[in-house]
Every structure is written in C-alpha cells, then in structure tokens.
Scaffold this motif. Structure first.
Motif, PDB file in Angstrom:
ATOM      1  N   TYR A  48       0.841  -1.184   0.000  1.00  0.00           N
ATOM      2  CA  TYR A  48       0.000   0.000   0.000  1.00  0.00           C
ATOM      3  C   TYR A  48       0.883   1.244   0.000  1.00  0.00           C
ATOM      4  O   TYR A  48       2.068   1.188   0.373  1.00  0.00           O
ATOM      5  CB  TYR A  48      -0.929   0.014   1.215  1.00  0.00           C
ATOM      6  CG  TYR A  48      -0.226  -0.093   2.541  1.00  0.00           C
ATOM      7  CD1 TYR A  48       0.161   1.041   3.255  1.00  0.00           C
ATOM      8  CD2 TYR A  48       0.067  -1.335   3.083  1.00  0.00           C
ATOM      9  CE1 TYR A  48       0.810   0.948   4.465  1.00  0.00           C
ATOM     10  CE2 TYR A  48       0.720  -1.448   4.300  1.00  0.00           C
ATOM     11  CZ  TYR A  48       1.082  -0.302   4.989  1.00  0.00           C
ATOM     12  OH  TYR A  48       1.736  -0.413   6.189  1.00  0.00           O
ATOM     13  N   GLY A  49       0.318   2.342  -0.421  1.00  0.00           N
ATOM     14  CA  GLY A  49       1.069   3.590  -0.457  1.00  0.00           C
ATOM     15  C   GLY A  49       0.149   4.781  -0.661  1.00  0.00           C
ATOM     16  O   GLY A  49      -0.991   4.641  -1.121  1.00  0.00           O
ATOM     17  N   ASP A  50       0.646   5.960  -0.303  1.00  0.00           N
ATOM     18  CA  ASP A  50      -0.125   7.188  -0.432  1.00  0.00           C
ATOM     19  C   ASP A  50       0.855   8.345  -0.615  1.00  0.00           C
ATOM     20  O   ASP A  50       1.919   8.383   0.020  1.00  0.00           O
ATOM     21  CB  ASP A  50      -0.993   7.415   0.814  1.00  0.00           C
ATOM     22  CG  ASP A  50      -1.738   8.736   0.757  1.00  0.00           C
ATOM     23  OD1 ASP A  50      -2.709   8.823  -0.010  1.00  0.00           O
ATOM     24  OD2 ASP A  50      -1.342   9.677   1.461  1.00  0.00           O
ATOM     25  N   TYR A  51       0.504   9.286  -1.487  1.00  0.00           N
ATOM     26  CA  TYR A  51       1.340  10.466  -1.733  1.00  0.00           C
ATOM     27  C   TYR A  51       0.446  11.693  -1.797  1.00  0.00           C
ATOM     28  O   TYR A  51      -0.593  11.673  -2.466  1.00  0.00           O
ATOM     29  CB  TYR A  51       2.116  10.311  -3.041  1.00  0.00           C
ATOM     30  CG  TYR A  51       2.937  11.534  -3.405  1.00  0.00           C
ATOM     31  CD1 TYR A  51       4.200  11.727  -2.870  1.00  0.00           C
ATOM     32  CD2 TYR A  51       2.432  12.503  -4.276  1.00  0.00           C
ATOM     33  CE1 TYR A  51       4.955  12.844  -3.192  1.00  0.00           C
ATOM     34  CE2 TYR A  51       3.172  13.628  -4.607  1.00  0.00           C
ATOM     35  CZ  TYR A  51       4.433  13.793  -4.063  1.00  0.00           C
ATOM     36  OH  TYR A  51       5.172  14.904  -4.378  1.00  0.00           O
ATOM     37  N   GLU A  52       0.835  12.761  -1.094  1.00  0.00           N
ATOM     38  CA  GLU A  52       0.067  13.993  -1.088  1.00  0.00           C
ATOM     39  C   GLU A  52       1.004  15.189  -1.172  1.00  0.00           C
ATOM     40  O   GLU A  52       2.076  15.195  -0.560  1.00  0.00           O
ATOM     41  CB  GLU A  52      -0.773  14.115   0.182  1.00  0.00           C
ATOM     42  CG  GLU A  52      -1.895  13.096   0.292  1.00  0.00           C
ATOM     43  CD  GLU A  52      -2.747  13.323   1.533  1.00  0.00           C
ATOM     44  OE1 GLU A  52      -2.454  14.295   2.268  1.00  0.00           O
ATOM     45  OE2 GLU A  52      -3.685  12.552   1.750  1.00  0.00           O
ATOM     46  N   SER A  75       4.009  14.741   1.600  1.00  0.00           N
ATOM     47  CA  SER A  75       4.002  13.581   2.486  1.00  0.00           C
ATOM     48  C   SER A  75       3.758  12.315   1.678  1.00  0.00           C
ATOM     49  O   SER A  75       3.043  12.330   0.678  1.00  0.00           O
ATOM     50  CB  SER A  75       2.930  13.730   3.572  1.00  0.00           C
ATOM     51  OG  SER A  75       1.636  13.781   2.998  1.00  0.00           O
ATOM     52  N   TRP A  76       4.371  11.239   2.116  1.00  0.00           N
ATOM     53  CA  TRP A  76       4.139   9.938   1.493  1.00  0.00           C
ATOM     54  C   TRP A  76       4.236   8.841   2.551  1.00  0.00           C
ATOM     55  O   TRP A  76       4.934   8.996   3.556  1.00  0.00           O
ATOM     56  CB  TRP A  76       5.119   9.655   0.353  1.00  0.00           C
ATOM     57  CG  TRP A  76       6.581   9.674   0.737  1.00  0.00           C
ATOM     58  CD1 TRP A  76       7.452  10.702   0.587  1.00  0.00           C
ATOM     59  CD2 TRP A  76       7.314   8.600   1.329  1.00  0.00           C
ATOM     60  NE1 TRP A  76       8.690  10.350   1.054  1.00  0.00           N
ATOM     61  CE2 TRP A  76       8.640   9.075   1.501  1.00  0.00           C
ATOM     62  CE3 TRP A  76       7.006   7.309   1.727  1.00  0.00           C
ATOM     63  CZ2 TRP A  76       9.641   8.273   2.070  1.00  0.00           C
ATOM     64  CZ3 TRP A  76       7.994   6.517   2.286  1.00  0.00           C
ATOM     65  CH2 TRP A  76       9.293   6.985   2.453  1.00  0.00           C
ATOM     66  N   THR A  77       3.498   7.802   2.321  1.00  0.00           N
ATOM     67  CA  THR A  77       3.489   6.641   3.205  1.00  0.00           C
ATOM     68  C   THR A  77       3.474   5.383   2.342  1.00  0.00           C
ATOM     69  O   THR A  77       2.753   5.318   1.343  1.00  0.00           O
ATOM     70  CB  THR A  77       2.256   6.645   4.129  1.00  0.00           C
ATOM     71  OG1 THR A  77       2.292   7.810   4.948  1.00  0.00           O
ATOM     72  CG2 THR A  77       2.238   5.418   5.026  1.00  0.00           C
ATOM     73  N   GLY A  78       4.249   4.393   2.718  1.00  0.00           N
ATOM     74  CA  GLY A  78       4.273   3.134   1.985  1.00  0.00           C
ATOM     75  C   GLY A  78       4.618   1.988   2.907  1.00  0.00           C
ATOM     76  O   GLY A  78       5.260   2.171   3.946  1.00  0.00           O
ATOM     77  N   GLU A 107       6.627  -0.476   7.498  1.00  0.00           N
ATOM     78  CA  GLU A 107       5.983   0.753   7.037  1.00  0.00           C
ATOM     79  C   GLU A 107       6.934   1.925   7.204  1.00  0.00           C
ATOM     80  O   GLU A 107       7.735   1.964   8.154  1.00  0.00           O
ATOM     81  CB  GLU A 107       4.701   1.016   7.821  1.00  0.00           C
ATOM     82  CG  GLU A 107       3.959   2.272   7.380  1.00  0.00           C
ATOM     83  CD  GLU A 107       2.642   2.473   8.117  1.00  0.00           C
ATOM     84  OE1 GLU A 107       1.991   3.506   7.869  1.00  0.00           O
ATOM     85  OE2 GLU A 107       2.290   1.617   8.940  1.00  0.00           O
ATOM     86  N   SER A 109       6.928   6.401   6.653  1.00  0.00           N
ATOM     87  CA  SER A 109       6.144   7.598   6.376  1.00  0.00           C
ATOM     88  C   SER A 109       7.061   8.814   6.487  1.00  0.00           C
ATOM     89  O   SER A 109       7.898   8.897   7.395  1.00  0.00           O
ATOM     90  CB  SER A 109       4.986   7.718   7.370  1.00  0.00           C
ATOM     91  OG  SER A 109       4.191   8.854   7.083  1.00  0.00           O
TER      92      SER A 109
END
Length: 208
Positions: A48-52, A75-78, A107, A109
């Motif tokens: 999973y991952g997220d980038y903003e 910000s990013w999370t993976g 994880e 972040s």
C-alpha cells in the motif's frame, strides 16, 4: 427426489421381448458422501502507499499584515504486510471454520513542510521555516477468525516498533522600534532529534 419412482420408458415397453434382451440394464447408484475438507495452509501479502502534495497562500493578520505567507507540504506513506494462516473446518459443527494466522510487515512515512514569509515593509525582515519528519519500522502480530453460516467473528493483535526522526531549520526575522531602533535582523535556528515509538493495538468484531 432420488426416492421417487422411476418413469417408464414407453419406447422400451413397445419393444418386442426378443429385443429387450439386448437393452442395457438400468442401475441406480447411491449419491457419494462428501469428502471432509482437510486443514490447509495459506499465505497472503499486500502493498500500500499514499502520496500527497499541498500548498497554501495567505496574507498575514494584524501586525503581520505586511507579510505574504506561503506554505507547501509533501508527504508519502508506503508499506507491505503479509502473513500465513491455517484453516480448520468442521470445528464445532458441520460447515464452520477456524482460521489462525500470524502477520508481519514494514511501514515508512515521511513529511516535509516549508513555510516562507515575504515582507512588503523594508522594516520587517523575511523569514522561512522547514521541518522534516521520518517514521519507519517493522510490525508483527497474530489473528484468529471463526465463521459458521452467516455468523463470523475475528480478533487481531499487532505490535509496531517505529523510529521517529525530526529535523527543522528556521530563519527568524526581528526588528525593533524606538528606543532601540536596530535594523531588521534574521537569526538562523535549527535542531534535530530521534526517538522510538512502540505501538500495540488489539481489534475485533462480530458479524451476522
């Protein structure tokens, strides 16, 4: 129904007896019993991952109304999570099941924030600030789930072991009025730090 009487083939009844001797014999076989499902292992994994990226601009308020403020953040999370579980069927009643498993993962972040202030008044200095934070670490846990028809319930426990690193740099602007009357001055200020964060969570639910 398998217990109903068989229908009579009118074609066969109309055949002469001399031909019926060559007709294949009809036999009835009992329905086979279902084979019990043996316990089995399974493995699973997910990433999973997220980038903003966000930005904002605004004029200052009150005595800082001469400043134009600008803020940008990234910000990013993976991470990855996986596990293995063992499924047992017909535990308490026919058709039910019990799943027992273990999980592990990792994880990371990251957050980066930059703010600037641009002055329209020569007597008020400009300034800026940056901050970066990094959170990362492994996780491990166990889970169990029971299901029977429309009913199911599960419970999970997970432990996370994070390292947090933080660094910031500021350029602070100062100015003074009478009686000091020194010119606009900027002073750099910065710092770093690290710490360890351990997080333990337990969750469960019941569904019907």
């Amino acid at each position: 129904s398998r217990f109903a009487a068989e229908t009579v083939d009118a074609t066969a009844m109309a055949m002469p007896d001399s031909l019926l001797a060559f007709a294949p014999a009809l036999t009835t076989k009992a329905r086979p019993m279902p084979v019990p499902e043996a316990p089995h292992w399974a493995v699973w994994a997910q990433a999973y991952g997220d980038y903003e990226k966000l930005s904002g601009h605004s004029p200052g308020l009150g005595e800082f109304s001469v400043l134009a403020l600008s803020v940008n953040s990234t910000s990013w999370t993976g991470g990855v999570l996986g596990g293995a579980d063992y499924t047992i069927r017909n535990v308490a009643s026919a058709g039910d099941g019990l799943i027992l498993g273990v999980l592990t993962g990792y994880e990371a972040s990251h957050v980066s924030l930059t703010a600037t202030s641009t002055s329209s008044d020569p007597a008020s200095p400009n300034g800026f600030a940056t901050i970066k934070a990094q959170l990362s670490g492994p996780a491990a846990g166990v889970y169990a789930s029971y299901f029977n028809g429309r009913f199911s319930t599960d419970i999970a426990f997970k432990a996370e072991f994070y390292d947090l690193g933080l660094a910031f740099t500021d350029l602070l602007g100062f100015a003074a009025n009478s009686p000091f009357n020194f010119p606009p001055t900027t002073v750099p200020f910065s710092g770093t730090g690290t710490t360890r964060l351990n997080n333990y969570t337990t969750s469960g639910n019941v569904n019907y």
